[in-house]
Design a protein around this motif. Structure first.
Motif, PDB file in Angstrom:
ATOM      1  N   LYS A  32       0.831  -1.197   0.000  1.00  0.00           N
ATOM      2  CA  LYS A  32       0.000   0.000   0.000  1.00  0.00           C
ATOM      3  C   LYS A  32       0.870   1.252   0.000  1.00  0.00           C
ATOM      4  O   LYS A  32       0.571   2.231  -0.693  1.00  0.00           O
ATOM      5  CB  LYS A  32      -0.925   0.011   1.217  1.00  0.00           C
ATOM      6  CG  LYS A  32      -1.844   1.238   1.240  1.00  0.00           C
ATOM      7  CD  LYS A  32      -2.821   1.217   2.403  1.00  0.00           C
ATOM      8  CE  LYS A  32      -3.749   2.418   2.367  1.00  0.00           C
ATOM      9  NZ  LYS A  32      -4.733   2.414   3.486  1.00  0.00           N
ATOM     10  N   ARG A  60      -9.016   2.729   1.273  1.00  0.00           N
ATOM     11  CA  ARG A  60      -8.936   1.277   1.471  1.00  0.00           C
ATOM     12  C   ARG A  60      -8.282   0.649   0.249  1.00  0.00           C
ATOM     13  O   ARG A  60      -8.600   1.009  -0.898  1.00  0.00           O
ATOM     14  CB  ARG A  60     -10.339   0.715   1.689  1.00  0.00           C
ATOM     15  CG  ARG A  60     -10.366  -0.764   2.062  1.00  0.00           C
ATOM     16  CD  ARG A  60     -11.769  -1.193   2.386  1.00  0.00           C
ATOM     17  NE  ARG A  60     -11.866  -2.641   2.499  1.00  0.00           N
ATOM     18  CZ  ARG A  60     -12.862  -3.359   2.005  1.00  0.00           C
ATOM     19  NH1 ARG A  60     -13.857  -2.756   1.369  1.00  0.00           N
ATOM     20  NH2 ARG A  60     -12.886  -4.676   2.155  1.00  0.00           N
ATOM     21  N   GLU A 177      -7.413  -5.119   2.168  1.00  0.00           N
ATOM     22  CA  GLU A 177      -7.449  -4.443   3.467  1.00  0.00           C
ATOM     23  C   GLU A 177      -8.855  -4.527   4.028  1.00  0.00           C
ATOM     24  O   GLU A 177      -9.822  -4.163   3.356  1.00  0.00           O
ATOM     25  CB  GLU A 177      -7.015  -2.993   3.283  1.00  0.00           C
ATOM     26  CG  GLU A 177      -6.976  -2.176   4.557  1.00  0.00           C
ATOM     27  CD  GLU A 177      -6.455  -0.765   4.308  1.00  0.00           C
ATOM     28  OE1 GLU A 177      -6.667   0.090   5.186  1.00  0.00           O
ATOM     29  OE2 GLU A 177      -5.853  -0.532   3.234  1.00  0.00           O
ATOM     30  N   THR A 189      -1.544  -8.879   9.825  1.00  0.00           N
ATOM     31  CA  THR A 189      -1.182  -7.489  10.064  1.00  0.00           C
ATOM     32  C   THR A 189       0.131  -7.188   9.365  1.00  0.00           C
ATOM     33  O   THR A 189       1.120  -7.898   9.568  1.00  0.00           O
ATOM     34  CB  THR A 189      -1.040  -7.201  11.573  1.00  0.00           C
ATOM     35  OG1 THR A 189      -2.289  -7.495  12.213  1.00  0.00           O
ATOM     36  CG2 THR A 189      -0.703  -5.743  11.807  1.00  0.00           C
ATOM     37  N   GLN A 193       1.263   0.745   6.031  1.00  0.00           N
ATOM     38  CA  GLN A 193       0.325   1.864   6.036  1.00  0.00           C
ATOM     39  C   GLN A 193       1.134   3.163   6.076  1.00  0.00           C
ATOM     40  O   GLN A 193       1.778   3.463   7.078  1.00  0.00           O
ATOM     41  CB  GLN A 193      -0.593   1.774   7.250  1.00  0.00           C
ATOM     42  CG  GLN A 193      -1.512   2.981   7.444  1.00  0.00           C
ATOM     43  CD  GLN A 193      -2.520   3.136   6.317  1.00  0.00           C
ATOM     44  OE1 GLN A 193      -2.998   2.152   5.756  1.00  0.00           O
ATOM     45  NE2 GLN A 193      -2.852   4.356   5.981  1.00  0.00           N
ATOM     46  N   ARG A 207      -1.698  -2.306   9.324  1.00  0.00           N
ATOM     47  CA  ARG A 207      -3.057  -2.422   8.788  1.00  0.00           C
ATOM     48  C   ARG A 207      -3.398  -3.900   8.625  1.00  0.00           C
ATOM     49  O   ARG A 207      -2.521  -4.730   8.365  1.00  0.00           O
ATOM     50  CB  ARG A 207      -3.215  -1.672   7.464  1.00  0.00           C
ATOM     51  CG  ARG A 207      -2.441  -2.272   6.309  1.00  0.00           C
ATOM     52  CD  ARG A 207      -2.561  -1.438   5.040  1.00  0.00           C
ATOM     53  NE  ARG A 207      -1.836  -2.078   3.940  1.00  0.00           N
ATOM     54  CZ  ARG A 207      -2.404  -2.878   3.021  1.00  0.00           C
ATOM     55  NH1 ARG A 207      -3.708  -3.081   3.057  1.00  0.00           N
ATOM     56  NH2 ARG A 207      -1.683  -3.432   2.077  1.00  0.00           N
ATOM     57  N   VAL A 209      -4.886  -7.171   6.741  1.00  0.00           N
ATOM     58  CA  VAL A 209      -5.052  -7.616   5.358  1.00  0.00           C
ATOM     59  C   VAL A 209      -5.543  -9.059   5.355  1.00  0.00           C
ATOM     60  O   VAL A 209      -4.938  -9.934   5.986  1.00  0.00           O
ATOM     61  CB  VAL A 209      -3.728  -7.518   4.579  1.00  0.00           C
ATOM     62  CG1 VAL A 209      -3.892  -8.079   3.169  1.00  0.00           C
ATOM     63  CG2 VAL A 209      -3.241  -6.087   4.524  1.00  0.00           C
TER      64      VAL A 209
END
Length: 239
Positions: A32, A60, A177, A189, A193, A207, A209
């Motif tokens: 991400k 997201r 996510e 996790t 992010q 974040r 997933v």
């Protein structure tokens, strides 16, 4: 709520998440942090502008692995720009011939501005590293009034034609996510992010997933995957 979909394809990609010192690894799919960084660069957001970065980081995010590619290793040499002294030998890992569909869900106005920025970027996009340019346009489409999960199920399979001729996957892996309040025991996790891209002090948060699969859809050209059976020719002749 809308969704912006991207096609991330190129000869080489590298999506580092925890690279340190002389060993620069790559994840098996885009992070991400890297994709948000790509969008921020296209929009002209400066590295130290955390306020402008925050709305992008709040989107997201999900990735569908359409063509996993092959992990390769390269030895990298460098010299100090002033003294000419040789720098330590480093290992760089890449994904060769991979294709991913990345999608971001959020406010329509923000995604529309990012879609326009990708078509006329302030800074050119690259696939994890500056040495990894995309093989074609990055943007796929802007899906208005859509949900992330629905787009990843219905968007055409983006794998290369040569890959589709050789492989017949029944499903594609999706790294999605989880929405707020939906994180469960099946979610991993990851620390990708983005919080700040400031060169002096980059920061990343955690974040959740979830890894799922979706049926392989029709390809972009409308072709359907099928298993090759050499005895089909005899059935055709008998008919």
């Amino acid at each position: 709520m809308s969704v912006l979909s991207l096609r991330l394809a190129g000869p080489l990609q590298s999506w580092g998440a925890s690279s340190r010192f002389t060993r620069r690894t790559t994840e098996s799919a885009p992070t991400k942090s890297a994709v948000v960084g790509l969008l921020a660069a296209a929009a002209g957001i400066q590295r130290g502008d955390d306020r402008a970065l925050a709305p992008l980081a709040a989107l997201r995010f999900a990735v569908r692995i359409d063509q996993p590619g092959t992990r390769i290793r390269d030895f990298h040499t460098a010299h100090h720009p002033v003294t000419g002294t040789s720098m330590p030998l480093s290992e760089r890992f890449y994904l060769a011939d991979a294709v991913f569909v990345a999608a971001l869900e959020g406010d329509h106005a923000l995604l529309a501005s990012l879609h326009a920025a990708l078509r006329n970027p302030v800074y050119p996009p690259f696939l994890g590293r500056r040495s990894c340019p995309p093989a074609g346009p990055v943007e796929l489409a802007l899906h208005e009034h859509a949900r992330l999960d629905d787009v990843l199920v219905s968007l055409p399979w983006q794998a290369s034609a040569w890959y589709r001729r050789r492989h017949v996957p029944q499903t594609l892996t999706v790294l999605c996510e989880t929405a707020p309040g939906e994180a469960g025991k099946d979610a991993d996790t990851v620390r990708d992010q983005p919080v700040s891209f400031d060169a002096a002090y980059r920061r990343h948060g955690l974040r959740p997933v979830a890894t799922t699969t979706v049926p392989t859809p029709l390809a972009a050209d409308g072709s359907q995957t099928s298993v090759h059976d050499p005895f089909d020719v005899f059935e055709e002749e008998s008919a």
